[in-house]
Design a protein around this motif. Structure first.
Motif, PDB file in Angstrom:
ATOM      1  N   GLU A  95       0.828  -1.193   0.000  1.00  0.00           N
ATOM      2  CA  GLU A  95       0.000   0.000   0.000  1.00  0.00           C
ATOM      3  C   GLU A  95       0.866   1.248   0.000  1.00  0.00           C
ATOM      4  OE1 GLU A  95      -3.863   1.700   2.493  1.00  0.00           O
ATOM      5  OE2 GLU A  95      -2.833  -0.129   3.120  1.00  0.00           O
ATOM      6  N   SER A  96       2.023   1.197   0.689  1.00  0.00           N
ATOM      7  CA  SER A  96       2.953   2.327   0.695  1.00  0.00           C
ATOM      8  C   SER A  96       4.378   1.801   0.788  1.00  0.00           C
ATOM      9  CB  SER A  96       2.661   3.274   1.874  1.00  0.00           C
ATOM     10  OG  SER A  96       2.879   2.616   3.115  1.00  0.00           O
ATOM     11  N   VAL A  97       5.301   2.596   0.222  1.00  0.00           N
ATOM     12  CA  VAL A  97       6.716   2.223   0.206  1.00  0.00           C
ATOM     13  C   VAL A  97       7.548   3.477   0.463  1.00  0.00           C
ATOM     14  CG1 VAL A  97       8.614   1.295  -1.189  1.00  0.00           C
ATOM     15  CG2 VAL A  97       6.304   0.355  -1.453  1.00  0.00           C
ATOM     16  N   SER A  98       8.599   3.348   1.293  1.00  0.00           N
ATOM     17  CA  SER A  98       9.552   4.447   1.459  1.00  0.00           C
ATOM     18  C   SER A  98      10.969   3.865   1.482  1.00  0.00           C
ATOM     19  CB  SER A  98       9.293   5.236   2.744  1.00  0.00           C
ATOM     20  OG  SER A  98       9.561   4.442   3.880  1.00  0.00           O
ATOM     21  N   ILE A  99      11.894   4.604   0.881  1.00  0.00           N
ATOM     22  CA  ILE A  99      13.287   4.181   0.825  1.00  0.00           C
ATOM     23  C   ILE A  99      14.142   5.278   1.465  1.00  0.00           C
ATOM     24  CG2 ILE A  99      15.222   3.643  -0.703  1.00  0.00           C
ATOM     25  CD1 ILE A  99      13.324   2.442  -2.652  1.00  0.00           C
ATOM     26  N   GLU A 100      14.917   4.908   2.492  1.00  0.00           N
ATOM     27  CA  GLU A 100      15.699   5.888   3.239  1.00  0.00           C
ATOM     28  C   GLU A 100      17.167   5.471   3.256  1.00  0.00           C
ATOM     29  OE1 GLU A 100      14.141   6.406   7.108  1.00  0.00           O
ATOM     30  OE2 GLU A 100      12.064   6.781   6.424  1.00  0.00           O
ATOM     31  N   PRO A 101      18.044   6.190   2.536  1.00  0.00           N
ATOM     32  CA  PRO A 101      19.484   5.928   2.629  1.00  0.00           C
ATOM     33  C   PRO A 101      20.018   6.385   4.000  1.00  0.00           C
ATOM     34  CG  PRO A 101      18.914   7.108   0.610  1.00  0.00           C
ATOM     35  CD  PRO A 101      17.733   7.181   1.504  1.00  0.00           C
ATOM     36  N   GLN A 102      20.740   5.523   4.685  1.00  0.00           N
ATOM     37  CA  GLN A 102      21.309   5.853   5.996  1.00  0.00           C
ATOM     38  C   GLN A 102      22.804   5.479   5.965  1.00  0.00           C
ATOM     39  OE1 GLN A 102      18.901   3.615   8.764  1.00  0.00           O
ATOM     40  NE2 GLN A 102      17.160   5.058   8.625  1.00  0.00           N
ATOM     41  N   GLY A 103      23.554   6.320   5.264  1.00  0.00           N
ATOM     42  CA  GLY A 103      24.974   6.028   5.117  1.00  0.00           C
ATOM     43  C   GLY A 103      25.167   4.818   4.224  1.00  0.00           C
ATOM     44  N   SER A 104      25.855   3.811   4.750  1.00  0.00           N
ATOM     45  CA  SER A 104      26.067   2.584   3.983  1.00  0.00           C
ATOM     46  C   SER A 104      24.916   1.603   4.139  1.00  0.00           C
ATOM     47  CB  SER A 104      27.371   1.909   4.446  1.00  0.00           C
ATOM     48  OG  SER A 104      27.279   1.554   5.824  1.00  0.00           O
ATOM     49  N   ARG A 105      23.894   2.022   4.831  1.00  0.00           N
ATOM     50  CA  ARG A 105      22.726   1.149   5.073  1.00  0.00           C
ATOM     51  C   ARG A 105      21.502   1.746   4.380  1.00  0.00           C
ATOM     52  NH1 ARG A 105      18.752   1.172   9.299  1.00  0.00           N
ATOM     53  NH2 ARG A 105      17.945  -0.952   9.757  1.00  0.00           N
ATOM     54  N   LEU A 106      20.753   0.862   3.681  1.00  0.00           N
ATOM     55  CA  LEU A 106      19.521   1.282   3.012  1.00  0.00           C
ATOM     56  C   LEU A 106      18.338   0.671   3.754  1.00  0.00           C
ATOM     57  CD1 LEU A 106      18.044   2.672   0.659  1.00  0.00           C
ATOM     58  CD2 LEU A 106      18.239   0.512  -0.607  1.00  0.00           C
TER      59      LEU A 106
END
Length: 775
Positions: A95-106
């Motif tokens: 229903e919903s999607v979010s992508i958050e880059p956190q340094g070397s971690r996605l």
């Protein structure tokens, strides 16, 4: 709400500027503008060593990573990260999607679509829930998809539109439940059926609007529209009517006919349609010169030409050409000439309005039938469908035979749809014939009432199955009970007895009455097996065995003859017989005319108590005139009963039915005193015309006029005094008017008659109401 955007990929730099240093702002803007114009700004890239998934409950993390398409340690751009987001969202699982880059971690956060706990329909009255469920894709325990739900709503609205409710609206609603479940509810506003208020035609000259309205399936709104449905506007039916009109005109020689347009205009009140067909008739053509040529040494053109039934001057019809081709190709199979094809070569003569047809016998492609595949039949046995084909595996392939087989399959009325196609087989010289069918209901139970002026009111219960146990057999059973009679019937027919084109029939019947003259009761039981098979294109011959039981009881009259007949008690009859019928109504050269000839005899005396020969004959001809507005019909009937071995017939054996209108059943013929005895002979000539009365078509009322001549005569039994009136032929004459009504209860016929010539003792009947029958 999607939490994905460039703001999560590039963190903005916030600069605090003093209000009094405005010039620094212009410097900064200029710098940014210069950088963008010179291309010195570079896109931001990312490299992730780990990918974390949050929020998933049913979908495996690996599945989400596969949708993302991001490999560990791979350098990707912001655009590629956006593509990964689109792929995950496009999977239809979330229903919903979010992508958050956190340094070397996605970090990928998802919210799964809920599962469907329940599907419900609200507001539907005309269509049942189980019917609506068959239209939609959404299913209980599946993942809910808003796109699919919207699509389902559109399909449901279209289903209502096909049922004449074009104003119907369907809205999908979602009710949230615990454990990430939802109830899917389709709120339905059915609206009212929109009727066809008026059907008109523009451009027709040869045939009136009234005649063309009888051709098409759509009908104008009638008086009792609540009981019929054909006056409801259905767009697909209108499209089908276009084809029906074309077939109607082309079968009558109008080869250039076409429907140039169809206009369905909705009334201002949105409660009715006005439908107009714009047509272009063209000229009527007839057959000109008919010739046959052969390009095959094994086929003699003269022999095949003699098989033709069409002649010059006959109104041109593509059906007649097709029938002629089929007749020639069947002759080729009979003569052992394989792969013969008949090509009709048509030459148009606009000046004479004729079409010259040359039938060319040519060699077709050497293609064989590899196999016949049948799918979709869950009840009907394969052999029922296969026997509609005149060919089997290994036979030469003839596209015409396949088309004819397809028509025969559809004519069975066992299937909603029946598609027959040919495709290339395992080799170029072989084809596979695919038959795909969708079965429909073939059984019915009926409860109804009937009325006739001679038999009074009756209650009828019936059962009918035209595809019994999927074997293509028909089984009917009925009970008709009235105030003075009871009739029980069971009929069974196997149309392909022992796999042949032979129909095996079996009939059981029991008739009990106390109405004959209101003076005695009768009981008749019949057991009749029969075999019927074709003997020509239009002829069929049937043989039967007849065993019957007859009894006359409780006589209360004064006739010495009937009293003596009643005293004989119950008698058995055992005999054999045949019946030949010749019917051109379907395959004749004239679509507006046809004849029916029936002749039969029964020979009793193979055991039992009676020894007689009973002969009956009937000849009926019909044609339509005055642009098919008026139907003319003539009927000639007769019968002869001859008891042998010194035996005498009884009233229950003799002809007592209503042979001509204007007189009651058993109302004419020999009498003893005032009591009718029936006769060993009867003859009747009936002439009638049916015509429009000028009333609106939606009333379904037409008129008719008739003139009947006939008589019943001959009794080989004498009473003590030997006084029997009307022993010899004495003709009766009747004229009358008829009113035909296509009522919701069936086609009714009301006859108003006057006897021009009668005999003393005749029982006249000035009015009778019956069910109209087609000959």
């Amino acid at each position: 709400m999607y939490n994905f955007g460039m703001g999560r990929l590039i963190r903005p730099v916030r600069t605090s500027l003093a209000k009094d240093k405005v010039h620094l702002l212009f410097v900064a803007l200029a710098t940014v503008l210069c950088l963008s114009m010179t291309g010195h700004a570079e896109a931001q890239n990312y490299r992730f060593s780990t990918v974390a998934i949050e929020g998933n409950q049913r979908v495996e993390p690996g599945t989400i990573i596969n949708y993302a398409g991001i490999a560990q340690g791979e350098t990707i751009s912001a655009a590629q990260l956006n593509d990964a987001y689109q792929r995950i969202l496009g999977s239809g699982l979330f229903e919903s999607v979010s992508i958050e880059p956190q340094g070397s971690r996605l970090l990928i956060k998802v919210t799964e679509y809920p599962t469907i706990n329940k599907i419900a329909f609200e507001g539907n009255r005309k269509l049942k829930d189980e019917d609506l469920e068959g239209f939609i894709e959404s299913r209980v325990r599946q993942v809910f998809s808003p796109t699919k739900a919207e699509r389902d709503a559109g399909v449901l609205a279209e289903a209502y539109s096909q049922n004449g409710r074009v104003s119907a609206r369907v809205t999908p609603k979602v009710i949230r439940r615990s454990d990430n479940r939802v109830d899917l509810v389709f709120e339905i506003f059915e609206g009212k059926k929109i009727e066809v208020q008026r059907i008109g035609f523009v451009g027709n000259r040869a045939y009136s609007d009234r005649r063309l309205r009888r051709v098409i399936g759509s009908k104008q709104a009638g008086l009792l529209r609540a009981l019929i449905e054909r006056d409801t506007f259905v767009e697909d039916r209108i499209q089908f009517d276009r084809q029906v009109l074309s077939d109607f005109y082309q079968s009558r020689g109008y080869v250039d006919f076409r429907v140039t347009g169809t206009n369905a205009e909705l009334a201002r009140e949105r409660d009715a349609y006005f439908v107009t067909f714009n047509v272009q008739e063209g000229q009527q053509f007839r057959f000109g010169e008919i010739t046959t040529v052969s390009e095959i040494s094994e086929a003699d053109a003269d022999e095949y030409h003699k098989a033709l039934k069409i002649r010059p001057g006959v109104v041109y019809s593509p059906t007649l050409v097709e029938n002629s081709i089929s007749r020639m190709e069947r002759l080729a199979i009979k003569n052992g000439v394989d792969f013969l094809r008949v090509e009709p070569r048509i030459t148009r003569n606009d000046r004479e309005l004729t079409l010259d047809v040359e039938f060319a016998l040519v060699r077709g492609q050497r293609i064989f039938i590899e196999r016949i595949d049948i799918e979709g039949n869950t009840t009907t046995l394969d052999r029922v469908i296969r026997r509609q084909f005149d060919v089997v595996e290994g036979d030469p392939f003839n596209p015409r035979q396949i088309r004819e087989a397809a028509e025969r399959i559809r004519a069975l009325r066992y299937f909603n749809t029946a598609d027959v196609d040919a495709r290339e087989g395992s080799r170029p010289d072989q084809v596979v014939v695919d038959v795909n069918v969708e079965e429909t209901t073939t059984g019915s139970v009926s409860i109804g009432a009937s009325f006739s002026s001679s038999n009074g009111l009756g209650i009828q219960l019936g059962f009918s199955e035209r595809n019994f146990l999927g074997r293509g057999q028909s089984l009917t059973a009925s009970v008709l009970a009235g105030a003075d009679r009871a009739n029980y019937n069971i009929d069974f027919v196997e149309p392909a007895f022992l796999g042949r084109n032979v129909a095996f029939g079996l009939r059981f019947a029991l008739l009990e009455t106390d109405s004959d003259n209101n003076l005695f009761d009768t009981t008749t039981a019949i057991f009749r097996p029969s075999l019927t098979f074709p003997v020509s294109e239009n002829g069929r011959l049937g043989f039967f065995y007849n065993a019957s039981y007859q009894d006359m009881t409780n006589y209360t009259g004064l006739s010495g003859i009937i009293a003596a007949e009643t005293a004989q008690g119950d008698l058995w009859t055992s005999g054999v017989g045949y019946e030949y019928t010749f019917d051109t109504r379907r395959t004749g050269l004239n679509p507006n005319a046809g004849i029916l000839l029936a002749f039969g005899q029964e020979f009793a005396g193979l055991g039992g108590d009676n020894d007689f020969i009973k002969t009956s004959a009937r000849l009926i001809g019909q044609t339509k005139v005055l642009n098919e507005e008026v139907t003319l019909r003539a009927s000639l009937e007769g019968g002869f009963l001859n008891f042998q071995g010194g035996q005498n017939s009884r009233t229950i054996d003799r002809f007592t039915e209503q042979v001509i209108r204007g007189f009651e059943p058993n109302g004419i013929g020999p009498t003893e005193g005032t009591e009718h005895l029936g006769g060993n002979y009867f003859a009747a000539l009936k002439l009638e015309a049916e015509f429009p009365l000028g009333l609106p078509d939606e009333y379904g009322i037409t008129g008719g006029a008739f003139y009947d001549v006939g008589s019943i005569w001959g009794v080989n039994t004498r009473n003590a005094t030997g006084v029997i009136s009307s022993k010899n032929f004495k003709d009766r004459h009747v004229i009358g008017l008829s009113v035909f009504w296509q009522s919701p209860f069936g086609p009714l016929r009301m006859n108003f008659s006057t006897a021009l010539k009668s005999e003393p003792g005749d029982l006249e009947q000035n009015f009778d109401l019956t069910v109209k029958t087609e000959f």
